[in-house]
Design an enzyme around this catalytic site. Sequence first.
Site, PDB file in Angstrom:
ATOM      1  N   TRP A   1       8.523  29.021 -46.070  1.00  0.00           N
ATOM      2  CA  TRP A   1      10.155  29.428 -45.919  1.00  0.00           C
ATOM      3  C   TRP A   1      10.253  29.753 -44.543  1.00  0.00           C
ATOM      4  O   TRP A   1      11.202  28.968 -44.202  1.00  0.00           O
ATOM      5  CB  TRP A   1      10.878  30.142 -47.325  1.00  0.00           C
ATOM      6  CG  TRP A   1      10.367  31.509 -47.656  1.00  0.00           C
ATOM      7  CD1 TRP A   1      10.411  32.311 -47.242  1.00  0.00           C
ATOM      8  CD2 TRP A   1       8.995  31.535 -48.077  1.00  0.00           C
ATOM      9  NE1 TRP A   1       9.912  33.692 -47.053  1.00  0.00           N
ATOM     10  CE2 TRP A   1       8.686  33.357 -47.803  1.00  0.00           C
ATOM     11  CE3 TRP A   1       7.865  31.082 -48.475  1.00  0.00           C
ATOM     12  CZ2 TRP A   1       7.337  33.653 -48.123  1.00  0.00           C
ATOM     13  CZ3 TRP A   1       6.907  31.982 -48.751  1.00  0.00           C
ATOM     14  CH2 TRP A   1       6.733  32.792 -48.554  1.00  0.00           C
ATOM     15  N   HIS A   2       9.439  30.244 -43.732  1.00  0.00           N
ATOM     16  CA  HIS A   2      10.329  31.111 -42.781  1.00  0.00           C
ATOM     17  C   HIS A   2      10.489  30.238 -41.603  1.00  0.00           C
ATOM     18  O   HIS A   2      11.176  30.169 -41.068  1.00  0.00           O
ATOM     19  CB  HIS A   2       9.510  32.214 -42.042  1.00  0.00           C
ATOM     20  CG  HIS A   2       9.088  32.997 -43.248  1.00  0.00           C
ATOM     21  ND1 HIS A   2       9.692  34.278 -43.434  1.00  0.00           N
ATOM     22  CD2 HIS A   2       8.387  33.862 -43.993  1.00  0.00           C
ATOM     23  CE1 HIS A   2       9.799  35.251 -44.487  1.00  0.00           C
ATOM     24  NE2 HIS A   2       8.259  35.174 -44.648  1.00  0.00           N
ATOM     25  N   CYS A   3      10.081  29.369 -41.798  1.00  0.00           N
ATOM     26  CA  CYS A   3       9.814  28.060 -40.200  1.00  0.00           C
ATOM     27  C   CYS A   3      10.460  27.145 -40.396  1.00  0.00           C
ATOM     28  O   CYS A   3      11.011  25.925 -39.388  1.00  0.00           O
ATOM     29  CB  CYS A   3       8.361  28.005 -39.562  1.00  0.00           C
ATOM     30  SG  CYS A   3       7.465  27.533 -40.589  1.00  0.00           S
TER      31      CYS A   3
END
Length: 257
Positions: free
Chosen positions: A243-245
């Site tokens: 999810w972070h990128c």
Amino acid sequence: MLTFLVVPGVFEEWNIKGTGPLATNGIEAGVKIRPTAAELKEFESWPTPHFNAGWDSYFKNKPDKPVMHYSVIAGWFGDHMLMPPGNFFTMFHFLEYPFSRGHTHITSASPYAAPDFDAGFMNDERDMAPLVWGYIKSRETARRMDAYAGEVQAMHPFFAFDSPARAHDLDLEDTNRYALPGNVTAGIQHGSWSVPVPKPEEAPKGREVVSSSRKERRDELKYEREDVEAVEEWVKRHVETTWHCLGVRRCFFPFPP
């Protein structure tokens, strides 16, 4: 992983107090890293060396931008039916700023119509070298932890049988510690084809000192071109999203006046 049938008390504690094992995601530590000049030079000899062009255009003059993140999870982060009994920790890594891009487009005025969706995983070759490098760096970190007792070969790249980089399973001593009472098959190689983890190159001498480094010293594994190719194939088989990128995008909904 926790289940309702095995540990109902864990879920009860979480529901009543908001505490216990379910109050954490199990990620004990994380690292954000950028390759050194020597590592960038090494990338040039790898089968997919395209990252360096991306480094020059995006990362080189932005020291606040990490290339890779990797973390250690207290447990096996995956399907436990695919693992032997035992206690595990998991190393995972992901690109902080991937070059690969996917898309999502609407295909109809109907909100129920399936969209045109392409995750775009690995559609930019500049992402390959840092993912291989992330595997190597996180693996070396794991090999220096006190909890390290070997690897699960089936969960690693398919290295050649005589490669110094190949994965190694538990040794006989630790296997016997995990074995059930009366187990007489521990260490039997016939039908198993496992290779136990070798002893560290340097063991502690005299009084042990508790520190943040390590109590045993292991030499870094050497990766030949064929080994890097094996890691690349492993990346292709196992790559998925995190999810972070994914980023944040503004949405606009036109309303009639």
